[in-house]
Design a protein around this motif. Structure first.
Motif: not given
Ligand code: SF4
Ligand code: 13P
Length: 307
Positions: A175-179, A203-205, A90-94, A263-265, A30-32, A118-120
């Motif tokens: 943590y997710c840096p953006f949430h 819920p990542e907030c 990638g995902c910084p939180m993972a 905004y997640c690059p 959904n974020y694409q 699952v973000n792992s």
């Molecule tokens: Fe990872 Fe946050 Fe980006 Fe989702 S929004 S992919 S949790 S950094």
């Protein structure tokens, strides 16, 4: 798609042709970016996409999301070719948890069950007992026989689960840096600008943000909630890519970002060109060593079976 260029139109036609010829399914989170969601066969949250990846009859899964999502698809469907059109996504939180540190922490806590978002990575899933997503974390936590759980990598998701179950939940400092960066001041300003809007948070907030929320939802949960609510304006406490699918699903309702900083690059790294090249040449293939895959499958499948 009226603002897309001639080049985009050519790429879209090429992608559609290749996908048909090669029996490929295109999944998009959904974020694409909008143009990626527009060419996808299915858009959704992490749970919906995992389930679809486990059920599809396609030979190729083109995963438009980030690395852990494509890995999860491969874990579930090793007989299929799984493509991540831009392997840099990638995902910084993972990346905030690794299997060696996780095993050590689990031992330190007396081998209590590990619930992993699952973000792992697949390697982290492989040393976990069960996975969860933002859509099912409470159900997963309640399914565990033990009263104590170690939850990785998202401390905010763990705090949310702890507030909604009777379990004692040990946190991992991820943590997710953006949430995680959404502030009370951001939400207060958005509410002042849109006083009639409900505030929906992911819920990542952090907990102080969730306290302010009218509803706490996964990304697809937000889309459903907006449809069921009598309200016609919403402030979204999540990554701003959701503005596209939620506005498309409810064209008569209004949606505002809680903060432009969400905004997640990494979620914007896949372009139409990447998808076309990846499908044409089967580049960006994601695989996981079989011993890790089998161990990770146990955790992912347990979660899916809870449905
Ligand atoms: Fe990872 Fe946050 Fe980006 Fe989702 S929004 S992919 S949790 S950094
Ligand atoms: P969901 O779409 O599962 O709510 O996940 C949000 C997210 O951060 C994915 O990276």
């Amino acid at each position: 798609m009226n603002d897309s260029t001639g080049t985009d139109q050519m790429l879209i036609k090429k992608i559609q042709k290749l996908a048909k010829e090669k029996n490929a399914i295109i999944l998009a989170h959904n974020y694409q970016p909008p143009e990626i969601q527009q060419i996808a066969d299915l858009c959704g949250d992490s749970l919906e996409l995992s389930i679809q990846a486990s059920k599809t009859l396609a030979d190729i899964i083109v995963f438009c999301g980030v690395h852990f999502m494509a890995e999860t698809a491969y874990i579930l469907s090793p007989d299929k070719t799984v493509l991540l059109p831009n392997p840099d996504a990638g995902c910084p939180m993972a990346d905030m948890v690794d299997p060696v540190a996780l095993r050590a922490r689990k031992r330190e806590l007396g081998n209590i069950p590990v619930v992993t978002y699952v973000n792992s990575s697949a390697a982290v899933k492989a040393v976990s007992d069960i996975c969860c997503t933002s859509a099912n974390v409470i159900k997963v936590a309640n399914s565990i026989a033990s009263d104590e759980i170690l939850m990785t990598p998202d401390k905010n998701l763990a705090l949310y689960a702890a507030a909604n179950t009777d379990k004692k939940i040990h946190l991992w400092e991820g943590y997710c840096p953006f949430h995680n960066n959404l502030t009370v001041q951001d939400v207060t300003s958005a509410r002042a600008a849109h006083p009639k809007a409900l505030f929906i948070a992911h819920p990542e907030c952090p907990p102080n943000i969730l306290e302010l929320a009218d509803s706490i939802q996964s990304t697809s949960g937000m889309i459903r909630f907006a449809g069921q609510s009598n309200a016609d304006q919403f402030i979204l406490g999540t990554e701003n890519g959701l503005l596209y699918p939620i506005s498309k699903a409810h064209p008569r309702k209004k949606f505002y970002p809680a903060s432009d900083k969400m905004y997640c690059p990494d979620m914007k790294k896949i372009t139409l060109n990447h998808v076309a090249i990846s499908l044409e040449n089967l580049t960006g293939e994601i695989k996981v060593p079989e011993d890790i895959r089998l161990a990770a499958l146990g955790s992912v499948q347990k979660m899916i079976d809870l449905k």
